[in-house]
Design an enzyme around this catalytic site. Structure first.
Site, PDB file in Angstrom:
ATOM      1  N   TYR A  52       9.315 -39.272  12.310  1.00  0.00           N
ATOM      2  CA  TYR A  52       9.395 -40.056  13.655  1.00  0.00           C
ATOM      3  C   TYR A  52       9.353 -41.515  13.360  1.00  0.00           C
ATOM      4  O   TYR A  52       8.242 -42.249  12.782  1.00  0.00           O
ATOM      5  CB  TYR A  52       8.438 -39.387  14.443  1.00  0.00           C
ATOM      6  N   SER A 149       8.766 -24.828  12.438  1.00  0.00           N
ATOM      7  CA  SER A 149       9.733 -25.262  13.783  1.00  0.00           C
ATOM      8  C   SER A 149      11.111 -24.758  13.533  1.00  0.00           C
ATOM      9  O   SER A 149      11.415 -24.762  12.614  1.00  0.00           O
ATOM     10  CB  SER A 149       9.334 -26.849  13.685  1.00  0.00           C
ATOM     11  N   ASN A 150      11.510 -24.398  14.592  1.00  0.00           N
ATOM     12  CA  ASN A 150      12.846 -23.814  14.645  1.00  0.00           C
ATOM     13  C   ASN A 150      13.228 -22.762  13.758  1.00  0.00           C
ATOM     14  O   ASN A 150      14.429 -22.707  13.095  1.00  0.00           O
ATOM     15  CB  ASN A 150      13.839 -25.198  14.404  1.00  0.00           C
TER      16      ASN A 150
END
Length: 309
Positions: A52, A149-150
């Protein structure tokens, strides 16, 4: 604020998670105000990832520079980060995981992560390498709990062939308009209907059976990357009418009702906010504890355009 006891952990977590994907450009006071607003609303979970920002760990660094917790405060919050995405490829190697977690801890200025998530699946994953990294991080006290995640059920099962720690969360995309996670199961075995196509191998039911908490990212987004449905009357007039009506009934905003639609589900799904607007955080938190009845929940679902056989 609705809270959940996360299965297979000692963590009690808020149903709302504040994500820090977009905070790099905020000044110190804006970040502190965002965090303070979230804490006042009952948010205890803060979501990060090494990627990020404009460079690796940039948003984590801004958080660490501006937000400080006393020892007792630190025990009351949950800081999670994600690792595994690199420039043009994914990397779940032992070396990469260990190196990036150390950099995340330094950037966040914390001694440990409450949760570490593998950020999207790496098809070249060697479960033993992930296990070695997780074992080292857990033994050193750097990471207390782990998740993904995912990931699909099969990908989680593959990791579990070597990983000994419970995989306790799975962060996945979900909103009322982007809801194959839920909609597929409600239109099972209908020929010729796109909604009936299984895209996640039964992830919702798998998570409930195995005590995995789902975290919904992009909870107000129309599709994969199509902007928000809130206020979009050109494409979602009926949905916005229903959200407005229920918002008035419950004394919250449409944002609160869109949040309540997710938190009402018995899977105890957490809502990950990516906003930098303190008001949006407060509006979402106000909706998290609303217990929509079945008629209201399905009305929102139908108004979003999903088929209910």
């Amino acid at each position: 604020m609705k809270t959940y006891d996360l299965p297979n952990t000692t963590l009690q977590a808020s149903s709302i998670i504040l994500g820090f994907m977009r905070v790099e450009a905020l000044d110190d006071e804006q970040i502190r105000t965002l965090v303070a607003t979230a804490r006042d609303a009952g948010v205890t979970v803060f979501d990060h990832a090494d990627i990020y920002g404009s460079e690796l760990h940039a948003c984590e660094r801004r958080f660490g520079e501006t937000v400080s917790f006393s020892s007792s405060e630190r025990e009351q919050v949950i800081i999670q980060s994600k690792v595994g995405i690199r420039a043009g490829y994914f990397d779940f190697s032992t070396e990469h995981i260990l190196r990036e977690v150390d950099k995340s801890l330094a950037a966040l200025r914390t001694d440990y992560l409450d949760l570490l998530l593998l950020h999207r699946p790496d098809t070249l994953v060697e479960p033993a390498e992930v296990a070695a990294a997780f074992d080292a991080l857990h033994a050193a006290g750097k990471v207390r709990n782990f998740g993904v995640s995912n990931h699909t059920p099969g990908q989680i099962e593959l990791l579990k062939t070597a990983v000994t720690q419970p995989l306790v969360v799975n962060q996945v995309q979900l909103s009322v308009t982007h809801a194959p996670l839920i909609a597929t199961g409600l239109a099972a075995n209908i020929g010729g209907l796109d909604q009936s196509v299984v895209r996640d191998n039964g992830l919702l039911d798998y998570a409930r059976i195995n005590g995995i908490t789902l975290q919904a990212w992009s909870p107000f987004q129309k599709g994969f990357s199509d902007g928000v449905f809130l206020g979009d009357r050109e494409n979602y007039a009926e949905l916005n009418d229903v959200l407005d009506e229920l918002a008035t009934e419950y004394g919250v905003t449409p944002t609160g009702i869109a949040t309540a639609w997710i938190t009402r589900h018995p899977a105890n799904i957490q809502v990950v906010l990516g906003t930098t607007n303190p008001s949006r955080v407060a509006e979402s938190a106000a909706g998290s504890n609303i217990e929509l009845n079945r008629e209201q929940w399905y009305r929102i679902y139908r108004a979003a355009g999903h088929t209910l056989p």
